[in-house]
Design an enzyme around this catalytic site. Structure first.
Site, mmCIF file in Angstrom:
data_model
loop_
_atom_site.group_PDB
_atom_site.id
_atom_site.type_symbol
_atom_site.label_atom_id
_atom_site.label_comp_id
_atom_site.label_asym_id
_atom_site.label_seq_id
_atom_site.Cartn_x
_atom_site.Cartn_y
_atom_site.Cartn_z
ATOM 1 N N TYR A 146 0.864 -1.180 0.000
ATOM 2 C CA TYR A 146 0.000 0.000 0.000
ATOM 3 C C TYR A 146 0.897 1.225 0.000
ATOM 4 O O TYR A 146 1.826 1.316 0.822
ATOM 5 C CB TYR A 146 -0.897 -0.005 1.237
ATOM 6 C CG TYR A 146 -1.769 1.222 1.416
ATOM 7 C CD1 TYR A 146 -1.497 2.154 2.415
ATOM 8 C CD2 TYR A 146 -2.873 1.442 0.593
ATOM 9 C CE1 TYR A 146 -2.300 3.257 2.595
ATOM 10 C CE2 TYR A 146 -3.688 2.553 0.769
ATOM 11 C CZ TYR A 146 -3.396 3.466 1.777
ATOM 12 O OH TYR A 146 -4.187 4.563 1.945
ATOM 13 N N ASP A 241 9.446 2.514 -0.574
ATOM 14 C CA ASP A 241 8.442 3.192 0.251
ATOM 15 C C ASP A 241 8.730 2.822 1.711
ATOM 16 O O ASP A 241 8.333 1.752 2.181
ATOM 17 C CB ASP A 241 7.035 2.765 -0.171
ATOM 18 C CG ASP A 241 5.968 3.359 0.732
ATOM 19 O OD1 ASP A 241 4.768 3.164 0.445
ATOM 20 O OD2 ASP A 241 6.331 4.021 1.738
ATOM 21 N N LYS A 269 4.969 8.945 8.723
ATOM 22 C CA LYS A 269 4.773 8.393 10.074
ATOM 23 C C LYS A 269 5.794 8.929 11.088
ATOM 24 O O LYS A 269 5.690 10.081 11.535
ATOM 25 C CB LYS A 269 4.746 6.867 10.001
ATOM 26 C CG LYS A 269 3.547 6.339 9.167
ATOM 27 C CD LYS A 269 3.490 4.829 9.116
ATOM 28 C CE LYS A 269 2.481 4.346 8.118
ATOM 29 N NZ LYS A 269 1.101 4.316 8.621
HETATM 30 P P1 KE4 Z 1 -0.624 8.150 4.742
HETATM 31 O O1 KE4 Z 1 -1.158 8.901 3.556
HETATM 32 O O2 KE4 Z 1 -1.713 7.320 5.427
HETATM 33 O O3 KE4 Z 1 0.146 9.061 5.716
HETATM 34 O O4 KE4 Z 1 0.496 7.134 4.239
HETATM 35 C C1 KE4 Z 1 0.174 6.209 3.213
HETATM 36 C C2 KE4 Z 1 1.145 5.022 3.318
HETATM 37 C C3 KE4 Z 1 2.157 4.902 2.394
HETATM 38 N N1 KE4 Z 1 3.060 3.885 2.463
HETATM 39 C C4 KE4 Z 1 2.976 2.957 3.462
HETATM 40 C C5 KE4 Z 1 3.996 1.858 3.508
HETATM 41 C C6 KE4 Z 1 1.951 3.040 4.441
HETATM 42 O O5 KE4 Z 1 1.894 2.117 5.428
HETATM 43 C C7 KE4 Z 1 1.011 4.083 4.370
HETATM 44 C C8 KE4 Z 1 -0.134 4.220 5.365
HETATM 45 N N2 KE4 Z 1 -0.389 3.074 6.188
HETATM 46 C C9 KE4 Z 1 -1.767 2.911 6.636
HETATM 47 C C10 KE4 Z 1 -1.955 1.587 7.374
HETATM 48 N N3 KE4 Z 1 -0.812 0.761 7.462
HETATM 49 C C11 KE4 Z 1 -2.201 4.085 7.460
HETATM 50 C C12 KE4 Z 1 -3.445 3.866 8.294
HETATM 51 C C13 KE4 Z 1 -4.709 4.348 7.626
HETATM 52 O O6 KE4 Z 1 -4.844 4.232 6.384
HETATM 53 O O7 KE4 Z 1 -5.600 4.847 8.376
#
Ligand code: KE4
Length: 430
Positions: A146, A241, A269
């Site tokens: 993701y 990523d 994060k």
């Molecule tokens: P954000 O746009 O949510 O800050 O980041 C996207 C993203 C990109 N790359 C990786 C490897 C990620 O894990 C994420 C976001 N992770 C999710 C759950 N693992 C965030 C939680 C959510 O969607 O509420």
């Protein structure tokens, strides 16, 4: 005695009249594990506190950012001090270069970078930059990875072979994902085949070097090196990523742990210490293609926000200064938790596969080894859901999905491990 959730229930009912599903991000809705999510009032260290006076040991850490635990005093102080000087200018500040310098100490491959406000923005921008730099349109991602919710990333992968993107979300036109190839993780042959089928057409390969969004899945030995060799041979960019793995699996992320030098890295994060912040960066010759220097446009009102910079600086300064003790300590505490529950499961006759990298881990309710999304999908999500609910009622808040990673912080201590193990003894199906 079951926990009371009266106030949270009333707040959920109100929230559902305002927000789709009552939440501002889908996974928070507990849809895949059942039950209603408690509403939190505050958190401190490794513990969460809800509206009904219940407390929970935190094993999802705001999905990764809270590696130092909640309300870590140096971070709180830094935010308070910055807030008194205005929350946002929309102009340059010294704090941006201060945080960027700390990032570059941890990630030497990041010769230049740009801050954004989320991991989604970081990945979306990095892919656009790769396309602009190479002049190519196709991108390769991997099933179960993701990279945020920008259109080109929302692709439902095919069944184990290269497949042209099939929108994984309504509202994503087929034309938007026709250049997105989704391949199985940990399989180099399908990557070689994709490049052979589309010579000089693939701009980049983007991946989570340790997958967290299918549950935790480490790279097979030689996999990352293979991707580096294939992309270099074909003039495509390798984008790691590290939004989740950055500062998590080691201070320098997966690229330090596995000694891989990507062309671009995305971060999020932990970089913002819990405030909205992301970044993308890498080779200067690539980054210099970004506006205002070059033709690839990218922008953001709150990019480099002074409060996020202050929180990120306080977080990274602490991680850097204490790295010799922090990362071995995190690995050890996480192993005590992950392996401790796996042992209890074996004793209870419950089949579990446990994957752990540093202070991220996942218990998969399957007997198969989990090396890609297909094998992760053999997990019994109903059993996971019951386990999640039982652990929550016993005072342990796991990520509410079989296909998410759990996270441990420096605030988790021996007594918290013992508390968790005693909760698991009650929660494991017998
Ligand atoms: P954000 O746009 O949510 O800050 O980041 C996207 C993203 C990109 N790359 C990786 C490897 C990620 O894990 C994420 C976001 N992770 C999710 C759950 N693992 C965030 C939680 C959510 O969607 O509420």
């Amino acid at each position: 005695m079951p926990l009371s959730h009266t106030r949270s229930h009333l707040l959920q009912q109100k929230a559902e009249t305002i927000f789709p599903g009552g939440v501002n991000s889908p996974v928070r809705a507990f849809r895949s594990v059942g039950g209603e999510p408690p509403f939190l009032t505050h958190a401190e260290g490794a513990w969460l506190f809800d509206e009904d006076g219940n407390r929970y040991l935190d094993l999802f850490g705001s999905w990764g950012p809270m590696i130092l635990g909640h309300a870590f005093p140096p971070v709180v102080d830094a935010i308070r001090e910055a807030a008194g000087r205005s929350a946002s200018f929309g102009a340059s500040t010294a704090s941006e270069a201060a945080l960027a310098t700390l990032v570059q100490r941890c990630f030497p491959s990041v010769e230049k970078l740009r801050f954004v406000s989320s991991g989604t923005e970081a990945c979306m921008s990095a892919v656009r930059l790769a396309r602009g730099f190479t002049g190519r349109d196709f991108i390769v991602k991997f099933e179960g990875c993701y990279h945020g919710h920008s259109d080109a990333m929302l692709v439902k992968a095919g069944s184990g072979v290269a497949t042209l993107g099939i929108p994984g979300s309504a509202g994503v036109p087929a034309e938007t994902v026709m250049h997105t190839l989704a391949l199985p993780f940990n399989d180099l042959d399908t990557v070689r085949a994709a490049f052979a089928a589309r010579p000089d057409q693939i701009a980049c390969v983007i991946l989570e070097p340790v997958v967290g969004n299918a549950g935790t899945i480490p790279p097979a030995p030689g996999y990352l090196e293979g991707l580096r060799e294939i992309t270099r041979k074909h003039g495509a960019l390798l984008i790691l990523d590290e939004v989740m793995t950055g500062f998590r699996v080691s201070l320098g992320g997966a690229q330090q742990l596995y000694n891989i030098r990507p062309d671009l890295t995305t971060l999020g994060k932990i970089i913002g210490g819990g405030l909205p912040c992301g970044a993308f960066g890498g080779r200067a010759d690539i980054m210099n293609c970004l506006a205002p220097l070059g033709p690839v446009y990218q922008a953001g009102t709150l990019s480099g926000n002074p409060l996020a910079m202050a929180a990120g600086i306080a977080t990274l300064e602490h991680l850097i200064a204490n790295q010799q003790t922090i990362y071995p300590g995190l690995d050890s505490t996480t192993s005590q938790i992950a392996e401790g529950v796996a042992k209890l499961a074996r004793e209870a006759g419950v089949t579990l596969t446990t994957n752990q990298v540093g202070s991220m881990f996942t218990w998969f309710f399957t007997s198969s080894p989990v090396t890609d999304f297909a094998s992760a999908s053999t997990s019994d999500t109903a059993v996971f859901g019951r386990f999640h609910r039982a652990m929550l009622e016993a005072g342990v808040w796991l990520p509410p999905s079989q296909f998410e990673a759990a996270f441990v912080s420096t605030a988790h201590g021996r007594e918290d491990v013992d508390f968790l193990l005693s909760a698991a003894r009650k929660a494991l199906p017998h």
